[in-house]
Design an enzyme around this catalytic site. Structure first.
Site, PDB file in Angstrom:
ATOM      1  N   ASN A  36       0.669  -1.077  -0.180  1.00  0.00           N
ATOM      2  CA  ASN A  36       0.301   0.071  -0.194  1.00  0.00           C
ATOM      3  C   ASN A  36       0.614   1.126   0.095  1.00  0.00           C
ATOM      4  O   ASN A  36       0.586   2.377   0.363  1.00  0.00           O
ATOM      5  CB  ASN A  36      -1.113  -0.254   1.350  1.00  0.00           C
ATOM      6  CG  ASN A  36       0.084  -0.442   2.675  1.00  0.00           C
ATOM      7  OD1 ASN A  36       0.898   0.062   2.898  1.00  0.00           O
ATOM      8  ND2 ASN A  36      -1.379  -0.187   3.455  1.00  0.00           N
ATOM      9  N   ARG A  59       3.444   7.320  11.451  1.00  0.00           N
ATOM     10  CA  ARG A  59       3.451   6.496  12.643  1.00  0.00           C
ATOM     11  C   ARG A  59       3.180   8.011  13.551  1.00  0.00           C
ATOM     12  O   ARG A  59       4.093   8.995  13.887  1.00  0.00           O
ATOM     13  CB  ARG A  59       4.167   6.064  13.385  1.00  0.00           C
ATOM     14  CG  ARG A  59       4.353   4.677  12.642  1.00  0.00           C
ATOM     15  CD  ARG A  59       2.956   3.267  12.738  1.00  0.00           C
ATOM     16  NE  ARG A  59       2.931   2.504  11.835  1.00  0.00           N
ATOM     17  CZ  ARG A  59       2.023   2.289  10.510  1.00  0.00           C
ATOM     18  NH1 ARG A  59       2.267   3.384   9.971  1.00  0.00           N
ATOM     19  NH2 ARG A  59       2.553   0.897  10.203  1.00  0.00           N
ATOM     20  N   GLN A  62      -3.341   3.900  18.647  1.00  0.00           N
ATOM     21  CA  GLN A  62      -5.212   3.577  16.990  1.00  0.00           C
ATOM     22  C   GLN A  62      -5.980   2.419  17.892  1.00  0.00           C
ATOM     23  O   GLN A  62      -5.677   1.323  18.456  1.00  0.00           O
ATOM     24  CB  GLN A  62      -4.604   3.476  16.440  1.00  0.00           C
ATOM     25  CG  GLN A  62      -3.894   4.790  15.681  1.00  0.00           C
ATOM     26  CD  GLN A  62      -3.355   4.743  14.210  1.00  0.00           C
ATOM     27  OE1 GLN A  62      -2.818   5.265  13.838  1.00  0.00           O
ATOM     28  NE2 GLN A  62      -3.969   3.305  13.796  1.00  0.00           N
ATOM     29  N   HIS A 103      -7.093   6.372  10.568  1.00  0.00           N
ATOM     30  CA  HIS A 103      -5.649   6.268   9.382  1.00  0.00           C
ATOM     31  C   HIS A 103      -6.272   5.140   8.240  1.00  0.00           C
ATOM     32  O   HIS A 103      -6.589   3.721   8.285  1.00  0.00           O
ATOM     33  CB  HIS A 103      -5.155   5.012  10.182  1.00  0.00           C
ATOM     34  CG  HIS A 103      -3.626   4.533   9.684  1.00  0.00           C
ATOM     35  ND1 HIS A 103      -2.269   3.819  10.370  1.00  0.00           N
ATOM     36  CD2 HIS A 103      -2.906   4.566   9.202  1.00  0.00           C
ATOM     37  CE1 HIS A 103      -1.515   3.330   9.792  1.00  0.00           C
ATOM     38  NE2 HIS A 103      -2.040   3.632   8.968  1.00  0.00           N
TER      39      HIS A 103
END
Length: 407
Positions: free
Chosen positions: A151, A289, A318, A337
């Site tokens: 990705n 991050r 998260q 995210h």
């Protein structure tokens, strides 16, 4: 002969609130066979899903259930990952494999590792394995893998979108439309052209380089810092300036994008001292991050005007608690995210997870580019991009999101 009677625990994000499967906007996705550097796409023996379907949520199951159960293994899928009473905590104790995502990370801390003596493989369905205590994995001979490159382009596209969104003041302008207004002066009072700006990336690996390539047509001046230098050919092609430190780069940049992994050397890299070295009114985009930035320092920099805008889709922990300051700080463009979990990317990382599982279950070598830790040391991509240590400290705060949602 391969492994038998394995227990595989898979942590994925929740289904859409309107139900699963959703109504898809398109009938499919483009077919790709290679990544930009020539690396081949994931190559499992087969897949049991339709590319373009929602695979990353609990009902999507990464398209793995038939494959795993036909092999005679146990497959547990859950989104309940935080707190001592979570499904993850209960099921991990006798698990052989854990699969997790960066988007809804199962934090595999040293405490979790201590509770899971059979655990031998941790797979990241995506890129970025900082949610695993790599030091504990090294000490306990746990193999850590991720689906490298699956990705990267998805994230690079997201970065470019966020740079333009911040500089052109897109989100506040759109909000005026939703409010029924026509407040042109309010919209343009924070809107600029990106043309001619200095744009720099912290790290110029797969994502950072893709961002540089995509920003070049905007006629910006490109910069990068990385401990691994780009080739002379690429440097000349892009006309990019290399810096010997993050500090020297950010001093000249109007836009800075963070594209490095999280490990002990990059944790809280962008603290108050670093932010104050940036140009006043610079923009910072972080799809790497959340913990690479000091969250309170970011909020203060936006309030003071040291930063003109901050955008990203990565938080720590998260999911972010309701009182996380990035939800309410001024001039931000935060999203949950999502940059690396487009429906296009999901087809690649689901296939990559299956490829890794097939190799591991059949005692075949896993691709070197997928390896982060193997044989008690950093390996493959991990040896190139990570450092030993642990970046999971503080992740227990994610349980606050769970507590809020249950009220």
């Amino acid at each position: 002969m391969g492994k038998e009677n394995m227990k595989i625990v898979c942590v994925l994000y929740d289904d859409p609130v309107d139900g699963y499967p959703p109504d898809y906007a398109r009938d499919g996705i483009p077919e790709l066979d290679r990544y930009p550097d020539g690396q081949t796409m994931p190559s499992p023996s087969a897949t049991d899903f339709t590319p373009g379907d929602l695979l990353g949520s609990v009902s999507g199951e990464l398209g793995l259930r038939k494959f795993i159960q036909d092999r005679g293994h146990t497959f547990i899928v859950t989104s309940d990952k935080d707190g001592s009473d979570s499904v993850l905590q209960r099921e991990i104790v006798d698990a052989d494999v854990v699969i997790s995502q960066p988007f809804w990370p199962a934090y595999i801390t040293s405490d979790i590792v201590a509770k899971a003596p059979k655990l031998k493989l941790a797979i990241t369905a995506g890129i970025g394995s900082d949610h695993v205590d790599l030091q504990a994995a090294i000490a306990n001979d746990i193999t850590v893998t991720e689906v490298t490159y699956c990705n990267s382009i998805s994230v690079a596209e997201h970065v470019v979108m966020m740079i333009l969104g911040l500089v052109r003041n897109y989100i506040p302008s759109h909000d005026w439309v939703l409010k029924g207004g026509w407040n042109i002066a309010d919209c343009v009072s924070r809107s600029y052209d990106v043309e001619g700006m200095h744009v720099g990336t912290v790290a110029a690996g797969r994502i950072g380089l893709a961002v540089l390539r995509r920003m070049k047509p905007f006629d910006v001046k490109l910069h990068y810092y990385d401990r691994h230098a780009l080739s002379e050919e690429v440097t000349k092609e892009l006309g990019v300036t290399v810096h010997d430190s993050v500090e020297s780069m950010i001093e000249v940049c109007d836009v800075v994008t963070i594209n490095c992994p999280l490990h002990p050397e990059t944790e809280h890299l962008f603290d108050e001292e670093m932010l104050n070295k940036m140009k006043r009114g610079a923009y910072l985009v972080n799809t790497a991050r959340g913990k690479i930035c000091d969250r309170n320092a970011i909020a203060r920099a936006l309030q003071s005007g040291q930063l003109a805008g901050y955008a990203g889709d990565v938080w720590f922990p998260q999911p972010a608690p309701e009182d996380h300051p990035w939800r309410t700080m001024p001039n931000h463009g935060m999203t949950p995210h999502t940059s690396g979990t487009s429906l296009s990317a999901q087809a690649r990382y689901a296939a990559g997870v299956r490829e890794i599982l097939e190799c591991w279950l059949d005692d075949k070598p896993i691709r070197d580019e997928y390896l982060i830790v193997e044989g008690g040391k950093l390996a493959g991509t991990g040896a190139h991009s990570y450092s030993e240590g642990d970046a999971t400290s503080g992740s227990e705060e994610a349980a606050k999101f769970k507590e809020r949602s249950e009220r």
